[in-house]
Design a protein around this motif. Structure first.
Motif, PDB file in Angstrom:
ATOM      1  N   ASP A 298       0.856  -1.192   0.000  1.00 25.64           N
ATOM      2  CA  ASP A 298       0.000   0.000   0.000  1.00 25.64           C
ATOM      3  C   ASP A 298       0.891   1.241   0.000  1.00 25.64           C
ATOM      4  O   ASP A 298       0.915   2.017   0.946  1.00 25.64           O
ATOM      5  CB  ASP A 298      -0.911  -0.008   1.231  1.00 25.64           C
ATOM      6  CG  ASP A 298      -2.074   0.967   1.100  1.00 25.64           C
ATOM      7  OD1 ASP A 298      -2.246   1.522  -0.002  1.00 25.64           O
ATOM      8  OD2 ASP A 298      -2.786   1.175   2.087  1.00 25.64           O
ATOM      9  N   GLU A 301       0.580   6.783  -0.154  1.00 33.06           N
ATOM     10  CA  GLU A 301       0.065   7.327   1.097  1.00 33.06           C
ATOM     11  C   GLU A 301      -1.091   8.288   0.831  1.00 33.06           C
ATOM     12  O   GLU A 301      -1.180   8.908  -0.233  1.00 33.06           O
ATOM     13  CB  GLU A 301       1.183   8.044   1.852  1.00 33.06           C
ATOM     14  CG  GLU A 301       2.321   7.124   2.269  1.00 33.06           C
ATOM     15  CD  GLU A 301       3.399   7.871   3.036  1.00 33.06           C
ATOM     16  OE1 GLU A 301       3.275   9.121   3.162  1.00 33.06           O
ATOM     17  OE2 GLU A 301       4.350   7.225   3.511  1.00 33.06           O
ATOM     18  N   ASP A 302      -1.941   8.426   1.828  1.00 27.91           N
ATOM     19  CA  ASP A 302      -3.057   9.365   1.725  1.00 27.91           C
ATOM     20  C   ASP A 302      -2.517  10.768   1.470  1.00 27.91           C
ATOM     21  O   ASP A 302      -1.498  11.179   2.049  1.00 27.91           O
ATOM     22  CB  ASP A 302      -3.876   9.357   3.009  1.00 27.91           C
ATOM     23  CG  ASP A 302      -4.622   8.049   3.219  1.00 27.91           C
ATOM     24  OD1 ASP A 302      -4.471   7.155   2.376  1.00 27.91           O
ATOM     25  OD2 ASP A 302      -5.336   7.919   4.226  1.00 27.91           O
ATOM     26  N   GLY A 303      -3.200  11.500   0.598  1.00 27.28           N
ATOM     27  CA  GLY A 303      -2.787  12.857   0.272  1.00 27.28           C
ATOM     28  C   GLY A 303      -1.810  12.958  -0.878  1.00 27.28           C
ATOM     29  O   GLY A 303      -1.498  14.065  -1.346  1.00 27.28           O
ATOM     30  N   THR A 304      -1.303  11.804  -1.376  1.00 27.56           N
ATOM     31  CA  THR A 304      -0.360  11.814  -2.498  1.00 27.56           C
ATOM     32  C   THR A 304      -1.065  12.228  -3.782  1.00 27.56           C
ATOM     33  O   THR A 304      -2.243  11.914  -3.998  1.00 27.56           O
ATOM     34  CB  THR A 304       0.251  10.413  -2.671  1.00 27.56           C
ATOM     35  OG1 THR A 304       0.914  10.032  -1.469  1.00 27.56           O
ATOM     36  CG2 THR A 304       1.232  10.375  -3.832  1.00 27.56           C
ATOM     37  N   SER A 325       0.658   6.946  -8.825  1.00 25.34           N
ATOM     38  CA  SER A 325       1.228   8.139  -8.202  1.00 25.34           C
ATOM     39  C   SER A 325       2.017   8.951  -9.219  1.00 25.34           C
ATOM     40  O   SER A 325       2.530   8.420 -10.207  1.00 25.34           O
ATOM     41  CB  SER A 325       2.126   7.752  -7.031  1.00 25.34           C
ATOM     42  OG  SER A 325       3.228   6.984  -7.477  1.00 25.34           O
ATOM     43  N   GLN A 361     -14.587   8.398  -3.273  1.00 23.54           N
ATOM     44  CA  GLN A 361     -13.777   8.035  -2.119  1.00 23.54           C
ATOM     45  C   GLN A 361     -12.285   8.177  -2.425  1.00 23.54           C
ATOM     46  O   GLN A 361     -11.513   8.659  -1.601  1.00 23.54           O
ATOM     47  CB  GLN A 361     -14.085   6.600  -1.694  1.00 23.54           C
ATOM     48  CG  GLN A 361     -13.231   6.073  -0.538  1.00 23.54           C
ATOM     49  CD  GLN A 361     -13.398   6.881   0.738  1.00 23.54           C
ATOM     50  OE1 GLN A 361     -14.466   7.432   1.002  1.00 23.54           O
ATOM     51  NE2 GLN A 361     -12.324   6.956   1.522  1.00 23.54           N
ATOM     52  N   ARG A 364     -11.271  11.708  -2.239  1.00 20.60           N
ATOM     53  CA  ARG A 364     -11.116  12.186  -0.863  1.00 20.60           C
ATOM     54  C   ARG A 364      -9.816  11.685  -0.240  1.00 20.60           C
ATOM     55  O   ARG A 364      -9.220  12.353   0.600  1.00 20.60           O
ATOM     56  CB  ARG A 364     -12.320  11.740  -0.012  1.00 20.60           C
ATOM     57  CG  ARG A 364     -13.615  12.465  -0.328  1.00 20.60           C
ATOM     58  CD  ARG A 364     -14.682  12.172   0.709  1.00 20.60           C
ATOM     59  NE  ARG A 364     -15.149  10.800   0.648  1.00 20.60           N
ATOM     60  CZ  ARG A 364     -16.190  10.399  -0.079  1.00 20.60           C
ATOM     61  NH1 ARG A 364     -16.868  11.283  -0.819  1.00 20.60           N
ATOM     62  NH2 ARG A 364     -16.567   9.134  -0.085  1.00 20.60           N
ATOM     63  N   ARG A 365      -9.383  10.498  -0.657  1.00 21.90           N
ATOM     64  CA  ARG A 365      -8.180   9.897  -0.063  1.00 21.90           C
ATOM     65  C   ARG A 365      -6.900  10.535  -0.597  1.00 21.90           C
ATOM     66  O   ARG A 365      -5.962  10.768   0.152  1.00 21.90           O
ATOM     67  CB  ARG A 365      -8.173   8.395  -0.355  1.00 21.90           C
ATOM     68  CG  ARG A 365      -6.954   7.685   0.178  1.00 21.90           C
ATOM     69  CD  ARG A 365      -7.022   6.184  -0.097  1.00 21.90           C
ATOM     70  NE  ARG A 365      -5.830   5.511   0.395  1.00 21.90           N
ATOM     71  CZ  ARG A 365      -5.582   4.215   0.244  1.00 21.90           C
ATOM     72  NH1 ARG A 365      -6.468   3.435  -0.384  1.00 21.90           N
ATOM     73  NH2 ARG A 365      -4.465   3.680   0.707  1.00 21.90           N
ATOM     74  N   TRP A 366      -6.851  10.775  -1.908  1.00 22.94           N
ATOM     75  CA  TRP A 366      -5.637  11.307  -2.519  1.00 22.94           C
ATOM     76  C   TRP A 366      -5.898  12.677  -3.153  1.00 22.94           C
ATOM     77  O   TRP A 366      -7.047  13.083  -3.333  1.00 22.94           O
ATOM     78  CB  TRP A 366      -5.124  10.348  -3.603  1.00 22.94           C
ATOM     79  CG  TRP A 366      -4.696   9.014  -3.093  1.00 22.94           C
ATOM     80  CD1 TRP A 366      -3.681   8.742  -2.226  1.00 22.94           C
ATOM     81  CD2 TRP A 366      -5.263   7.738  -3.446  1.00 22.94           C
ATOM     82  NE1 TRP A 366      -3.564   7.389  -2.007  1.00 22.94           N
ATOM     83  CE2 TRP A 366      -4.529   6.740  -2.753  1.00 22.94           C
ATOM     84  CE3 TRP A 366      -6.304   7.335  -4.278  1.00 22.94           C
ATOM     85  CZ2 TRP A 366      -4.811   5.389  -2.861  1.00 22.94           C
ATOM     86  CZ3 TRP A 366      -6.583   5.994  -4.384  1.00 22.94           C
ATOM     87  CH2 TRP A 366      -5.849   5.029  -3.684  1.00 22.94           C
ATOM     88  N   GLN A 367      -4.828  13.327  -3.524  1.00 24.03           N
ATOM     89  CA  GLN A 367      -4.923  14.548  -4.324  1.00 24.03           C
ATOM     90  C   GLN A 367      -4.952  14.118  -5.788  1.00 24.03           C
ATOM     91  O   GLN A 367      -3.921  13.828  -6.385  1.00 24.03           O
ATOM     92  CB  GLN A 367      -3.720  15.456  -4.041  1.00 24.03           C
ATOM     93  CG  GLN A 367      -3.748  16.763  -4.825  1.00 24.03           C
ATOM     94  CD  GLN A 367      -2.487  17.573  -4.612  1.00 24.03           C
ATOM     95  OE1 GLN A 367      -1.752  17.356  -3.646  1.00 24.03           O
ATOM     96  NE2 GLN A 367      -2.224  18.495  -5.521  1.00 24.03           N
TER      97      GLN A 367
END
Length: 486
Positions: A298, A301-304, A325, A361, A364-367
């Motif tokens: 995984d 990371e969140d916000g990537t 990514s 969803q 909301r988790r990533w950019q």
């Protein structure tokens, strides 16, 4: 297995069955001694549930050639003759001669055993236990002549050569009236398609077994044991031979491999000696290349910052959502995949609202820089998401777009300049991809127009990777004017 008939089947074979020809297993007429791995295999194959019923109704056993499949199959068939009153046992194969191999071994075992020959009467194409009415016959692939049978045990020898799935379906349906029937396919790998151009019954069962092993499906009634070498291993090395062949150095002469590898075409050697599947069309990624790029499970990371790749179908295929990514070394991760369940009817459709919810969803988790998608058939969803302010970018799967995207993804895999999370669904979709080349270049495709093999996750990954590797367009610079400039 402590609970089941495996030890009894093994005991029957070792007590009453004999070697039928001079081999590394022993001299003709000597007792057939099973190896520890064969004892374990029988234990799993003939396991029983807590309520006493047989755990598995279908078993797929994959071994390379010369690992004792025929002798084991013959012993299993003869044991089945004594499974209650009126037992019906059948050896099935692609043609009559192939079916006679296991049957012929079984008949010779009877003729060489005083105890079996006293209980079993031999005919040209059948063995019969007079006292119980149990009968054992060999059948070929002309499925339309097999209606009316009621098998208790069926042995498919070299299941991969069945010209289509008719005989397997007929025998599976015919066994439905029995309390504890079992269909066992003992086979090597082969090509993935049958005479109809669709996935062969053997390859479909193999893929089904992979899904069960990966946790994608739950089916206690199905069992698979498969010995084979990893696709990426060098087929010329002894250690690769040892991995694929449980009987290597025992029932198998290593010198035979040393000679065969020099004179056997690689594809045939990999299929028959290493038990690896081969495509009839040219595979896209070389064997093992994708596995070498595996990274953390995984890793995004969140916000990537990511690009989402979306490839959608409605009912006949699958729908895929993949995140890639946008860093220096892109990481590929499956967000979600919707595939038609194996037991679903023809009215199954992709849950559109679930798909849209998964995309939201992910945003909301990533950019999310872009949601990359082909507008075909999913125009409503794209419009809804765009109206919500999500960054939907159309990516029609035209040659002009897919050819460079395919090339970039391939080069990234070969150069190991991307990583992935090891999702078995994506690996399966990538393995299903072949390359089609014309005057405009090469791009992804299925190996046949109506092939049931899914490639949607691969397509979504390629699209998302292509956009993730592009520099984002700069925001427009605000322009300031004075009244004097006007």
């Amino acid at each position: 297995m402590k609970r089941g008939d495996g030890p009894d089947v093994a005991d029957f074979i070792e007590t009453l069955c004999v070697v039928t020809k001079d081999t590394f297993a022993g001299a003709s007429g000597s007792p057939l001694i099973l190896r520890p791995w064969q004892h374990k295999l029988l234990g799993h194959t003939f396991a029983r549930r807590a309520d006493g019923r047989r755990r598995h109704r279908v078993a797929l056993i994959g071994e390379p050639r010369k690992n004792g499949k025929s002798g084991l199959g013959a012993g299993i068939a003869l044991d089945g003759l004594f499974e209650g009153m009126g037992a019906e046992v059948y050896s099935c194969a692609g043609d009559k001669e192939q079916a006679r191999i296991v049957f012929g071994d079984a008949r010779r075992m009877v003729e060489n055993s005083p105890d079996l020959s006293q209980a079993i009467k031999c005919y040209k194409d059948a063995l019969e236990v007079i006292e119980t009415g149990g009968v054992y016959r060999c059948l070929s692939a002309e499925a339309f002549t097999k209606e009316g049978l009621s098998p208790t045990r069926v042995l498919f020898d070299e299941l991969h050569v069945q010209p289509n799935d008719e005989l397997f379906n007929v025998m599976a349906l015919a066994a439905g009236a029995r309390v504890d029937p079992i269909l066992i396919g003992i086979t090597t790998a082969g090509v993935k398609t049958d005479s109809t151009g669709k996935d062969s019954v053997c390859y479909r069962l193999f893929q089904y077994g992979q899904k069960i092993a990966a946790g994608e499906e739950v089916d206690p009634a199905f069992f698979m044991a498969w010995w084979g070498a990893p696709d990426e291993d060098d087929h010329r090395l002894r250690r690769t031979w040892e991995i694929a062949n449980p009987a290597f150095g025992d029932l198998i002469d290593p010198e035979d491999f040393e000679a065969a590898v020099k004179r056997t075409p690689e594809a045939e050697f990999r299929t028959k000696r290493l038990n690896q599947w081969v495509n009839t069309a040219q595979a896209w990624l070389p064997a093992g290349a994708w596995d070498t790029c595996r990274g953390e499970l995984d890793a995004i990371e969140d916000g990537t910052e990511v690009c989402l790749g979306f490839d959608g179908s409605f009912n006949g295929d699958s729908t895929a959502l993949v995140a890639v990514s946008c860093g220096e070394v892109p990481h590929v991760m499956v967000v979600e995949a919707w595939e038609k369940p194996s037991d679903a009817g023809n009215d199954w459709t992709v849950p559109i609202l679930d798909v849209e919810a998964a995309i939201r969803q992910a945003c909301r988790r990533w950019q999310v820089r872009e949601i990359v998608c082909d507008p075909y058939r999913w125009g409503r969803t794209y419009q809804v998401l765009e109206d919500e302010g999500l960054p939907v970018v159309e990516f029609p799967q035209s040659p002009a777009r897919m050819i460079p995207a395919t090339t970039r993804f391939y080069e990234a895999v070969m150069n190991r300049s991307l990583s992935h999370s090891g999702d078995p669904r994506l690996a399966r979709h990538l393995a299903n991809c072949v390359i089609r080349t014309d005057s405009r270049g090469s791009r992804l495709s299925k190996d046949a127009k109506n092939s049931p093999r899914k490639i949607d996750l691969a397509v979504a990954a390629v699209m998302a990777h292509e956009r993730a590797c592009q520099e984002p367009e700069p925001e427009p610079t605000p322009q300031f004017f004075s009244w004097a400039d006007l």
